[in-house]
Every structure is written in C-alpha cells, then in structure tokens.
Design a protein around this motif. Sequence first.
Motif: not given
Length: 185
Positions: A24, A83, A89, A104, A106, A108, A122-123, A178, A181
């Motif tokens: 990433s 990220i 997170t 943004q 991400v 995980y 977010g994702l 990713t 996104y």
Amino acid sequence: MSEKLAVLFPGVGYQIDRPLLYHSAKLARERGYEVCTVSYPPLPTGLRGKPERIQQAIELCSRAAAEQLSGIAPDQHKQLLFISKSLGTAVAAVCAARFSLSPQQVYYTPVENSFAYFRREGLVFHGTADPWARTEVVKNECRRLGLPLFLVENADHSLETADTLHDLETLHRVMARTAQYLDER
C-alpha cells in the motif's frame, strides 16, 4: 512538504515491511504521495483478548504518534492519507481527530477497540478468521458508520490463510481495492 502525504500506522507485530503495508505504501508513492511511518515505544505482549490492555496500548501509541505528527496542519496538504494496520487503525483515527484532520483512511484488520475512534471516512478490510476482531462486530460497526467493508473469508489477522497461492490472489484483490479507493479521491 509534499502536496500529498501518506502516513503509515503499523500494528504491534505487523511492520511496514509486511505485505499489506509494504504494497500500500508503494501504491501511495505511485500516486505521488510522500510516505512516512510513525513508530511506537516498546509495547507489552499478550494483548489479544484483553480489551483494557489493548486500550492502554492505543493510548500509549497515540501519544507517541501525536508527537511525531504534531507538525501536520489541516490545510498543509491537498491530500492526506492514513494507512493503518491492527492497533494502528485506532491510532490513525485518534490522530486524525486530535489534529482536526480529514485524511482518507485505509484500515487493515482493525481491532475491536478501534471502532470507538472511527469516523465516517475510510475503507475497512477484515478476515473472517481474525482472532482480534469478531466478524459480526466488524460488520455491525461498519454498517453503523457507513464504512465500506472488504471481507476476506477464512483469513486471519494478516488477511492470510494456509494457502499461499490463495493469499497472493487475496493480496492482489486487497491492493486493487485499495488503489481504487485512492483513485476515487
């Protein structure tokens, strides 16, 4: 300073040389981001299954990360990307709130404690065999926050299974999602 900054928030045992963060970061660099990584002080072992100890680790790591990121102003970068992995997170979400940043995000394989800090940007990626976060909790929290969730069936906290070739296919799908996104923003 770069117009685009990506900040990596590793997990306790999952550092930036591991597949999810390594690739990433490459994706971010390919898109013109300057990439930096926060580091944490030594943390105790044996956190899994102990929410209070995980919370203490989040607070300790968040203080360390905040010191390292104290120079980032909300309007300093046209694009800001966080990220993060696992415990990172929560740290990423805490830092975004502390500095009034809207990166943004991400995420995980977040630990369950992380969702207390997430906003509606977010994702999220989660393996259904992750011992650090129950799938139903992750699904419910993502639904509550309106966060898109990418589930990997039978995958652990590293989004891996016992099948290496399957894991490489999964890594490709995760990185493709990713990248999508990142390109949407």
